[in-house]
Structure formats: structure tokens, C-alpha cells
Scaffold this motif. Structure first.
Motif, short mmCIF file in Angstrom:
data_model
loop_
_atom_site.label_atom_id
_atom_site.label_comp_id
_atom_site.label_asym_id
_atom_site.label_seq_id
_atom_site.Cartn_x
_atom_site.Cartn_y
_atom_site.Cartn_z
N LYS A 136 0.77 -1.10 0.02
CA LYS A 136 0.06 -0.04 -0.23
C LYS A 136 0.94 1.37 -0.02
N HIS A 137 2.03 1.24 0.72
CA HIS A 137 2.78 2.38 1.14
C HIS A 137 3.99 2.59 0.26
N PHE A 138 4.48 1.65 -0.36
CA PHE A 138 5.81 1.71 -1.11
C PHE A 138 5.48 2.52 -2.39
N THR A 139 6.59 3.17 -2.92
CA THR A 139 6.47 3.45 -4.32
C THR A 139 6.70 2.67 -5.31
N GLU A 140 6.66 2.97 -6.42
CA GLU A 140 6.96 1.91 -7.09
C GLU A 140 8.57 1.67 -7.37
N GLU A 141 9.43 2.61 -7.36
CA GLU A 141 10.87 2.83 -7.34
C GLU A 141 11.15 1.86 -6.02
N GLN A 142 10.54 2.21 -4.77
CA GLN A 142 10.70 1.38 -3.70
C GLN A 142 10.68 -0.29 -3.84
N LYS A 143 9.54 -0.56 -4.31
CA LYS A 143 9.08 -1.94 -4.72
C LYS A 143 10.23 -2.22 -5.69
N LYS A 144 10.81 -1.81 -6.48
CA LYS A 144 11.78 -2.26 -7.39
C LYS A 144 13.10 -2.75 -6.81
N LYS A 145 13.29 -1.71 -5.76
CA LYS A 145 14.63 -2.07 -5.01
C LYS A 145 14.67 -3.01 -3.83
N TRP A 146 13.26 -3.41 -3.63
CA TRP A 146 12.97 -4.59 -2.62
C TRP A 146 13.95 -5.77 -2.70
N PRO A 147 14.12 -6.45 -3.95
CA PRO A 147 15.02 -7.32 -3.89
C PRO A 147 16.55 -7.20 -3.68
N ASN A 148 16.82 -5.90 -3.89
CA ASN A 148 18.20 -5.54 -3.61
C ASN A 148 18.37 -5.55 -2.03
N ALA A 149 17.57 -5.00 -1.40
CA ALA A 149 17.66 -4.90 0.04
C ALA A 149 17.44 -6.32 0.82
N LEU A 150 16.79 -7.20 0.15
CA LEU A 150 16.69 -8.57 0.64
C LEU A 150 17.95 -9.47 0.37
N ASP A 151 18.43 -9.12 -0.61
CA ASP A 151 19.75 -9.75 -1.18
C ASP A 151 21.10 -9.20 -0.19
N TYR A 152 20.94 -7.85 0.11
CA TYR A 152 22.09 -7.12 0.99
C TYR A 152 22.06 -7.96 2.15
N VAL A 153 20.78 -8.12 2.90
CA VAL A 153 20.58 -8.72 4.34
C VAL A 153 20.81 -10.12 4.18
N ALA A 154 20.69 -10.70 3.00
CA ALA A 154 21.17 -12.35 2.87
C ALA A 154 22.69 -12.55 2.78
N ARG A 155 23.23 -11.59 2.25
CA ARG A 155 24.58 -11.62 2.15
C ARG A 155 25.35 -11.38 3.27
N SER A 156 24.54 -10.79 4.27
CA SER A 156 25.36 -10.51 5.64
C SER A 156 25.48 -11.66 6.43
N ASN A 157 24.75 -12.92 5.94
CA ASN A 157 24.78 -14.25 6.90
C ASN A 157 24.59 -14.02 8.27
N ILE A 158 23.51 -13.24 8.61
CA ILE A 158 23.28 -13.05 10.00
C ILE A 158 22.56 -14.09 10.56
N HIS A 159 22.64 -14.76 11.73
CA HIS A 159 21.96 -15.72 12.34
C HIS A 159 21.45 -15.00 13.44
N ILE A 160 20.03 -15.36 13.74
CA ILE A 160 19.26 -14.62 14.97
C ILE A 160 18.50 -15.84 15.67
N ASP A 161 18.98 -15.73 17.21
CA ASP A 161 18.21 -16.61 18.06
C ASP A 161 17.46 -15.66 18.80
N ASP A 162 16.02 -15.75 18.84
CA ASP A 162 15.10 -14.96 19.43
C ASP A 162 14.34 -15.43 20.53
N ARG A 163 15.09 -16.65 21.38
CA ARG A 163 14.35 -17.25 22.44
C ARG A 163 14.57 -16.35 23.75
N SER A 164 13.60 -16.17 24.55
CA SER A 164 13.59 -15.03 25.59
C SER A 164 14.04 -16.02 26.76
#
Length: 415
Positions: free
Chosen positions: A240-268
């Protein structure tokens, strides 16, 4: 209280689930009191040395099932597995072995009329047996330094923070260092942690985040927002809120985070021992990357043992985190709350005595960094975050300002 036999079962059960512990734990067959468990451990080692999987099926191929208690006994060992308490049970078994060995030494001393010096030497050899004796000579360290004056220094010896001023003061996050990032609520602690994790990951390191307060989904959304410069408010409904340009760049943002190879343990409600067990498994699975551990945040880690008060509990946790950094030889970056005393002063900038619940934090930490935003207390937006290195055990202290965009959670260098 757990018996030595149950501890042995737990150790073997955990090894069945986490095969790397067989060769990496420092256990020896003679530490086990029960012959059956000695047989199982020796069979495990035989398979591990051949790089073969170790489970209750492969074990019965190595030797007669009866010598291992049978397939059912081996399968039941899995029920005793407890990776978080592996080190605790290992020490219990080793101490029990040492206690028995001391009895044997005293019996031999009595029979053979040993001198006090002979008894003491035997006790010393027992305490520092070959599997646990520390390396104390510095000769190899000196040899490694021989060419030091003749080799240009690398830009950073540690893991870059992605912030030039911080790297200048710390030379990056250093191995074995316990680093505290402290601030009052809503100052940007989690966004700062995410920035450090993304920076480390993109550089090819192994960031491991323990998020005891926020869910993995929330942290992941924050990472994407920061990487793609997306408004977190708009990310609630990107369609609803993203511009078309922001939607186009979405895969690049996901790829950037994926390449960081971060592991998250969210147990409290994790204990340091549970953090250690998970981190050890991830590090073992990714041996070619340099690890860095992040924890959000210190005051909600559960103590290993009941404490009389919160100050004592935090002191115990702080000491355990410093030990964790040294054992894994990697930076351990931990967020910490500050006491409400900050709000009662005219000058709201944090000082060392504001560290909440324990002076032990100040004592144990190698680096203490405070975060402060002037615009939090005024109506003037600034898009800036003040950072103050108030303690640096191995170098200078100082303060600097970085760009901080609350809408996206992004940190930048100020030119």
C-alpha cells in the motif's frame, strides 16, 4: 543434584546430537566412571576420526552391541542430551574423576611412604593433566612478532564497526573483547546493534544475534528497513505504502541482508550457557568465518544460579559474558540499559555510574560506549546520534557523532 552417571549420559547424548563435541570437547575415555560409557565414547571417537556420522545405528557397527548397552540404550541417550549444560556436566564428570584419582594417589603414597613433595607433585600433575594444561610459554608469540616492524599494518586489526570515528578509537571490534553499548530506552540501541551486525556480515564475518526481547521477524524487518532505507512505518504495508521505485529496489535490500549471513536466536530468558551452546554450534558449522556475537540485552539474560539480588545476578552474568568472549576469541557486543538516574539530572548525557544494576559491568567490560540523542529531550529533530567511548581498556576514549535516521533505523558516517 545430578549424579555422575546421569552427567555421563547427558554428555554422550549431547555428543550423539552434536558430533563435533566428540573431538572438540577435551573429554577422554578415562574421565568416564562407567565402563559401558567408556566403550561408547571410544566407539564415538573411532567413528569421528574417520569423519563418519555418529549415531546409535553406526555405533553398533563399530563393536558388539552388548558392549555398548544395546541399540535401545544408545537410542535412549538422546533423551539426556542438553547442549546448554554440556560444559557444566563435563566439569562435574572430570572433577569426580580427579577426586577418585586423588584417593588413589593418597593410597599409593601411604603404601610407598611418599614424601610430601612427591604427593604434591602428583596432585599438580593431576590438576594439570595433558588434556587441560594451559599453554603458558610466550616463545611462539614472540616468534610470530619477529617481522612486525617490517610489515605494513593492516587498516584494522578488528572487525569494522562501519563508523569511521569508532574504528579510529577502537581499531574495530577486537577478538576476546566484551563490549557494552548502553543507553536509555528509545535512544537507538537495537538499530546500532543491527548496523554493526550488517557491517560485519557484509565484510564476510559471522554475526550471531541473540535477541531476548524482540522477535526474529521484527529484527529481520528492521535489518531490511535499514539496508533499503525503508520507512519502518511504511513497511507495515509495503504493497500500500511503497512507491514503485521502492518496490523495484526491494529484492536488492533482501539480497544485501541475505549476504550478511546473520543468524538470529530470538528465544527469551536465555542463560549465558544456552547462548554459548548455540553460538558454538553455529561457529562450528561455519569454520571459515570470523564470529562476532551480539546480545540484546544484558538485563534480561537469566543468571545460571539463583542470586540474592539483581546486582549480584548481573555481576555473575557480566563475568560469564567476559569469559564467553575469551573462550570463543571473538568480540561479544552486548546492549545494556541505564538507570533512571539519568532522567533526574539536568545534563542527560550518560556517565559510568548510570550503568544499571552493577558496577561489575564497568569492571568486566573492555569497552563501554554510551549513546545519546539530544532531540529525544527537545522538539528539534536532528538525525544525529552522539556516541561516547567512556571506557577502552586497550586504547583511547572519546566522543563523536554519527548520522541516525530513526524512520529507517539507518546509521551513517558524518562527513
Amino acid at each position: 543434584m545430578i549424579t555422575s552417571e546421569l552427567a555421563e549420559k547427558s554428555i554422550l547424548g549431547t555428543m550423539l546430537q552434536e558430533n563435533y563435541l566428540i573431538m572438540d570437547s577435551g573429554m577422554e575415555e578415562w574421565y568416564f566412571q562407567k565402563q559401558l560409557h567408556k566403550n561408547i565414547f571410544m566407539s564415538m571417537c573411532e567413528l569421528a576420526r574417520k569423519d563418519k556420522p555418529v549415531d546409535y545405528i553406526t555405533l553398533v557397527v563399530v563393536r558388539e552391541p552388548a558392549e555398548l548397552g544395546g541399540a535401545n540404550y544408545l537410542a535412549e541417550l538422546n533423551n539426556y542430551a542438553n547442549a546448554a549444560r554440556f560444559d557444566e556436566y563435563k566439569e562435574l564428570v572430570i572433577e569426580q574423576w580427579r577426586a577418585l584419582e586423588k584417593g588413589h594417589i593418597l593410597q599409593q603414597a601411604l603404601q610407598n611412604d611418599w614424601t610430601i613433595e612427591q604427593i604434591q607433585n602428583a596432585f599438580d600433575a593431576l590438576q594439570l593433566n595433558h588434556s587441560t594444561a594451559p599453554q603458558t610459554s610466550i616463545q611462539a608469540d614472540l616468534l610470530a612478532q619477529y617481522e612486525r616492524p617490517f610489515i605494513p599494518l593492516e587498516k584494522l586489526t578488528g572487525i569494522s564497526t562501519g563508523l569511521h570515528s569508532m574504528d579510529y578509537l577502537l581499531n574495530g571490534f577486537q577478538p576476546s573483547e566484551f563490549i557494552i553499548i548502553a543507553a536509555r530506552p528509545s535512544m537507538g540501541k537495537t538499530d546500532t546493534l543491527n548496523h554493526f551486525a550488517l557491517t560485519a556480515g557484509i565484510q564476510g564475518h559471522l554475526p550471531i544475534i541473540f535477541s531476548l526481547e524482540m522477535s526474529r521477524t521484527s529484527i529481520t524487518d528492521r535489518l531490511i528497513a535499514s539496508a533499503g532505507w525503508y520507512s519502518r512505518l511504511k513497511m507495515r504495508d509495503p504493497h500500500k505504502h511503497f512507491t514503485e521505485e521502492q518496490k523495484k529496489k526491494w529484492p536488492n535490500a533482501l539480497d544485501y541482508v541475505a549476504r550478511s549471513n546473520i543468524h538470529i536466536d530470538d528465544r527469551s530468558g536465555l542463560k549465558v550457557s544456552e547462548i554459548k551452546a548455540t553460538a558454538r554450534k553455529i561457529i562450528k558449522e561455519t569454520p571459515d568465518k570470523r564470529p562476532i556475537i551480539f546480545i540484546d540485552y544484558l538485563q534480561i539474560i537469566r543468571p545460571e544460579h539463583p542470586a540474592d539480588n539483581q546486582t549480584q545476578a548481573i555481576g555473575q552474568i557480566s563475568a560469564d559474558l567476559k569469559t564467553l568472549a575469551k573462550e570463543f576469541n571473538c568480540p561479544v557486543v552486548v546492549l545494556s540499559q541505564l538507570s533512571r538516574a539519568v532522567e533526574q539530572r539536568q545534563d542527560k548525557r550518560p556517565i559510568m555510574s548510570d550503568l544499571r544494576d552493577s558496577g561489575n559491568i564497568e569492571q568486566d567490560a573492555d569497552v563501554v560506549c554510551f549513546l545519546y540523542r539530544e532531540d529525544y529531550y527537545t522538539s528539534t529533530p536532528a538525525d544525529e546520534l552522539d556516541m561516547y567511548i567512556a571506557k577502552h581498556r586497550n586504547g583511547p576514549i572519546g566522543n563523536f557523532t554519527v548520522g541516525y535516521y530513526k524512520d529507517t533505523g539507518t546509521l551513517t558516517n558524518n562527513n
